[in-house]
Design a protein around this motif. Structure first.
Motif, PDB file in Angstrom:
ATOM      1  N   GLY A  23       0.823  -1.145  -0.112  1.00  0.00           N
ATOM      2  CA  GLY A  23       0.144  -0.139  -0.163  1.00  0.00           C
ATOM      3  C   GLY A  23       0.819   1.286  -0.092  1.00  0.00           C
ATOM      4  N   GLU A  24       2.183   1.161  -0.178  1.00  0.00           N
ATOM      5  CA  GLU A  24       3.050   2.125  -0.165  1.00  0.00           C
ATOM      6  C   GLU A  24       3.464   2.665  -1.790  1.00  0.00           C
ATOM      7  OE1 GLU A  24       4.263   3.981   2.694  1.00  0.00           O
ATOM      8  OE2 GLU A  24       2.336   3.012   3.371  1.00  0.00           O
ATOM      9  N   PRO A  25       3.622   3.894  -2.187  1.00  0.00           N
ATOM     10  CA  PRO A  25       3.894   4.341  -3.565  1.00  0.00           C
ATOM     11  C   PRO A  25       5.537   4.416  -3.430  1.00  0.00           C
ATOM     12  CG  PRO A  25       2.689   6.089  -2.397  1.00  0.00           C
ATOM     13  CD  PRO A  25       2.644   5.083  -1.384  1.00  0.00           C
ATOM     14  N   LEU A  26       6.098   3.618  -4.152  1.00  0.00           N
ATOM     15  CA  LEU A  26       7.688   3.631  -4.022  1.00  0.00           C
ATOM     16  C   LEU A  26       8.199   5.006  -4.561  1.00  0.00           C
ATOM     17  CD1 LEU A  26       8.449  -0.047  -4.867  1.00  0.00           C
ATOM     18  CD2 LEU A  26       8.345   1.090  -2.732  1.00  0.00           C
ATOM     19  N   THR A  27       7.423   5.806  -5.568  1.00  0.00           N
ATOM     20  CA  THR A  27       8.089   6.866  -6.217  1.00  0.00           C
ATOM     21  C   THR A  27       7.988   8.019  -5.033  1.00  0.00           C
ATOM     22  OG1 THR A  27       5.902   7.168  -6.866  1.00  0.00           O
ATOM     23  CG2 THR A  27       7.309   6.609  -8.557  1.00  0.00           C
ATOM     24  N   LYS A  28       7.606   7.846  -3.752  1.00  0.00           N
ATOM     25  CA  LYS A  28       7.546   8.875  -2.975  1.00  0.00           C
ATOM     26  C   LYS A  28       8.992   8.966  -2.202  1.00  0.00           C
ATOM     27  CE  LYS A  28       4.524   9.249   0.525  1.00  0.00           C
ATOM     28  NZ  LYS A  28       3.351   8.660   1.662  1.00  0.00           N
ATOM     29  N   CYS A  29       9.751   7.876  -2.325  1.00  0.00           N
ATOM     30  CA  CYS A  29      11.122   7.623  -1.678  1.00  0.00           C
ATOM     31  C   CYS A  29      11.939   8.687  -2.579  1.00  0.00           C
ATOM     32  CB  CYS A  29      11.634   6.315  -1.734  1.00  0.00           C
ATOM     33  SG  CYS A  29      13.460   6.325  -1.329  1.00  0.00           S
ATOM     34  N   MET A  30      12.914   9.476  -1.911  1.00  0.00           N
ATOM     35  CA  MET A  30      13.668  10.604  -2.475  1.00  0.00           C
ATOM     36  C   MET A  30      15.010  10.152  -2.318  1.00  0.00           C
ATOM     37  SD  MET A  30      13.092  13.860   0.066  1.00  0.00           S
ATOM     38  CE  MET A  30      13.734  13.917   1.540  1.00  0.00           C
ATOM     39  N   GLN A  31      15.212   8.903  -1.803  1.00  0.00           N
ATOM     40  CA  GLN A  31      16.795   8.399  -1.755  1.00  0.00           C
ATOM     41  C   GLN A  31      17.441   9.246  -0.834  1.00  0.00           C
ATOM     42  OE1 GLN A  31      18.273   5.231  -3.298  1.00  0.00           O
ATOM     43  NE2 GLN A  31      16.162   4.930  -2.933  1.00  0.00           N
ATOM     44  N   CYS A  32      16.995   9.802   0.385  1.00  0.00           N
ATOM     45  CA  CYS A  32      17.905  10.605   1.062  1.00  0.00           C
ATOM     46  C   CYS A  32      18.696   9.810   2.115  1.00  0.00           C
ATOM     47  CB  CYS A  32      16.855  11.439   2.230  1.00  0.00           C
ATOM     48  SG  CYS A  32      15.888  10.457   3.349  1.00  0.00           S
ATOM     49  N   GLY A  33      18.534   8.447   2.275  1.00  0.00           N
ATOM     50  CA  GLY A  33      19.379   7.460   3.173  1.00  0.00           C
ATOM     51  C   GLY A  33      19.154   7.543   4.654  1.00  0.00           C
ATOM     52  N   THR A  34      18.371   8.511   5.200  1.00  0.00           N
ATOM     53  CA  THR A  34      17.756   8.538   6.545  1.00  0.00           C
ATOM     54  C   THR A  34      17.569   7.214   7.220  1.00  0.00           C
ATOM     55  OG1 THR A  34      16.934  10.580   6.110  1.00  0.00           O
ATOM     56  CG2 THR A  34      16.213   9.791   8.171  1.00  0.00           C
ATOM     57  N   CYS A  35      16.583   6.315   6.605  1.00  0.00           N
ATOM     58  CA  CYS A  35      16.562   4.969   6.760  1.00  0.00           C
ATOM     59  C   CYS A  35      17.870   4.173   7.007  1.00  0.00           C
ATOM     60  CB  CYS A  35      15.649   4.313   6.034  1.00  0.00           C
ATOM     61  SG  CYS A  35      15.821   4.300   4.175  1.00  0.00           S
ATOM     62  N   SER A  36      18.609   4.362   5.946  1.00  0.00           N
ATOM     63  CA  SER A  36      19.872   3.417   6.154  1.00  0.00           C
ATOM     64  C   SER A  36      20.658   4.004   7.414  1.00  0.00           C
ATOM     65  CB  SER A  36      20.926   3.728   4.990  1.00  0.00           C
ATOM     66  OG  SER A  36      19.807   3.331   3.700  1.00  0.00           O
ATOM     67  N   GLY A  37      20.536   5.148   7.492  1.00  0.00           N
ATOM     68  CA  GLY A  37      21.635   5.686   8.749  1.00  0.00           C
ATOM     69  C   GLY A  37      21.045   5.083  10.196  1.00  0.00           C
ATOM     70  N   LEU A  38      19.681   4.972  10.197  1.00  0.00           N
ATOM     71  CA  LEU A  38      19.104   4.642  11.285  1.00  0.00           C
ATOM     72  C   LEU A  38      18.953   3.140  11.658  1.00  0.00           C
ATOM     73  CD1 LEU A  38      16.149   7.162  11.202  1.00  0.00           C
ATOM     74  CD2 LEU A  38      17.913   6.989  13.106  1.00  0.00           C
ATOM     75  N   CYS A  39      19.150   2.341  10.575  1.00  0.00           N
ATOM     76  CA  CYS A  39      18.730   0.888  10.555  1.00  0.00           C
ATOM     77  C   CYS A  39      19.737   0.119  11.323  1.00  0.00           C
ATOM     78  CB  CYS A  39      18.711   0.415   9.263  1.00  0.00           C
ATOM     79  SG  CYS A  39      18.391  -1.521   9.010  1.00  0.00           S
ATOM     80  N   GLY A  45      23.813  -6.168   6.491  1.00  0.00           N
ATOM     81  CA  GLY A  45      22.959  -6.841   5.403  1.00  0.00           C
ATOM     82  C   GLY A  45      23.905  -6.693   4.066  1.00  0.00           C
ATOM     83  N   ASP A  46      23.291  -6.948   2.966  1.00  0.00           N
ATOM     84  CA  ASP A  46      24.048  -7.053   1.627  1.00  0.00           C
ATOM     85  C   ASP A  46      23.652  -5.578   0.892  1.00  0.00           C
ATOM     86  OD1 ASP A  46      21.580  -8.274   1.403  1.00  0.00           O
ATOM     87  OD2 ASP A  46      22.081 -10.088   0.618  1.00  0.00           O
ATOM     88  N   VAL A  47      22.444  -5.094   1.266  1.00  0.00           N
ATOM     89  CA  VAL A  47      22.191  -3.736   0.718  1.00  0.00           C
ATOM     90  C   VAL A  47      21.532  -3.027   1.925  1.00  0.00           C
ATOM     91  CG1 VAL A  47      21.656  -4.460  -1.662  1.00  0.00           C
ATOM     92  CG2 VAL A  47      19.808  -4.595   0.211  1.00  0.00           C
ATOM     93  N   SER A  48      21.431  -1.614   1.797  1.00  0.00           N
ATOM     94  CA  SER A  48      20.728  -0.746   2.701  1.00  0.00           C
ATOM     95  C   SER A  48      19.291  -0.903   2.442  1.00  0.00           C
ATOM     96  CB  SER A  48      21.503   0.429   2.860  1.00  0.00           C
ATOM     97  OG  SER A  48      21.062   1.079   1.440  1.00  0.00           O
ATOM     98  N   PRO A  49      18.456  -0.367   3.493  1.00  0.00           N
ATOM     99  CA  PRO A  49      16.945  -0.241   3.136  1.00  0.00           C
ATOM    100  C   PRO A  49      16.817   1.142   2.094  1.00  0.00           C
ATOM    101  CG  PRO A  49      17.477   0.078   5.602  1.00  0.00           C
ATOM    102  CD  PRO A  49      18.725  -0.059   4.962  1.00  0.00           C
ATOM    103  N   ARG A  50      17.595   1.848   1.989  1.00  0.00           N
ATOM    104  CA  ARG A  50      17.574   2.863   0.837  1.00  0.00           C
ATOM    105  C   ARG A  50      17.861   2.157  -0.665  1.00  0.00           C
ATOM    106  NH1 ARG A  50      20.644   5.082  -2.800  1.00  0.00           N
ATOM    107  NH2 ARG A  50      22.449   4.282  -1.747  1.00  0.00           N
TER     108      ARG A  50
END
Ligand code: SF4
Ligand code: SF4
Length: 135
Positions: A23-39, A45-50
Motif C-alpha cells: 500500500g506504499e507508493p515507491l516513487t515517494k522515496c527521495m533516496q535521502c538515506g535517513t532509513c539506512s543511517g538509522l537501521c 545486510g548485503d544492501v541498505s534499506p535505501r
C-alpha cells in the motif's frame, strides 16, 4: 554493494506487486538515506534499506530476490518513524518477503534446523523466525 542496472532486467509487475501488497507508493522515496543511517542491521545486510527500495522501484526483481536484506530486517520501525516522506518501509520489506512466501517457498526450513540448537536459542526467537520466514 554496487549494482549495474540494465533496462532489459526491469520488471514493472514486481514493483506494482510490492506497491499493491504494501500500500506504499515507491516513487515517494527521495533516496535521502535517513532509513539506512538509522537501521540497526544495515551493516549486517548485503544492501541498505535505501538501496532495496531503490532497486524495487526500478523493477529489479532478480536483484531484490537475491539479496538477504528483506530477511534480516528486524521490523523495528526505526526507519519508518524518521522517513521524511512518511513511507512505511517495514511494510515494503514485508511485501518483498511475502512475494517469496506466497510461492510456498520457505526462507528457513524448520526441519533443517539441527537437533539440540533449541537449548541455545530462546523458543520465542524460533517461533518468531518461523512466523516471518516460512510460508
Ligand atoms: S528515509 Fe524514506 S525517503 Fe529517505 S531513503 Fe529511506 S525510504 Fe527513501
Ligand atoms: S524496520 Fe528493518 S529496515 Fe527499518 S530500521 Fe528496522 S531493521 Fe532497518
Amino acid at each position: 554493494m554496487p549494482f549495474s542496472l540494465n533496462s532489459k532486467t526491469v520488471d514493472r509487475e514486481f514493483t506494482k506487486s510490492v506497491e499493491e501488497i504494501s500500500g506504499e507508493p515507491l516513487t515517494k522515496c527521495m533516496q535521502c538515506g535517513t532509513c539506512s543511517g538509522l537501521c540497526p542491521v544495515e551493516a549486517t545486510g548485503d544492501v541498505s534499506p535505501r538501496q532495496i527500495i531503490h532497486l524495487t522501484a526500478l523493477g529489479q526483481r532478480d536483484k531484490v530476490m537475491n539479496v538477504k536484506f528483506a530477511w534480516i530486517c528486524a521490523s523495528c520501525y526505526a526507519c519508518q518513524l524518521r522517513c521524511p516522506r512518511g513511507l512505511d518501509i517495514p511494510k515494503i520489506i514485508e511485501a518483498i518477503r511475502l512475494i517469496t512466501l506466497r510461492k510456498n517457498e520457505n526462507f528457513i526450513e524448520p526441519f533443517a534446523i539441527e537437533t539440540g540448537c533449541n537449548t541455545d536459542i530462546p523458543q520465542i526467537a524460533l517461533v518468531s523466525a518461523f512466523r516471518k520466514h516460512t510460508a
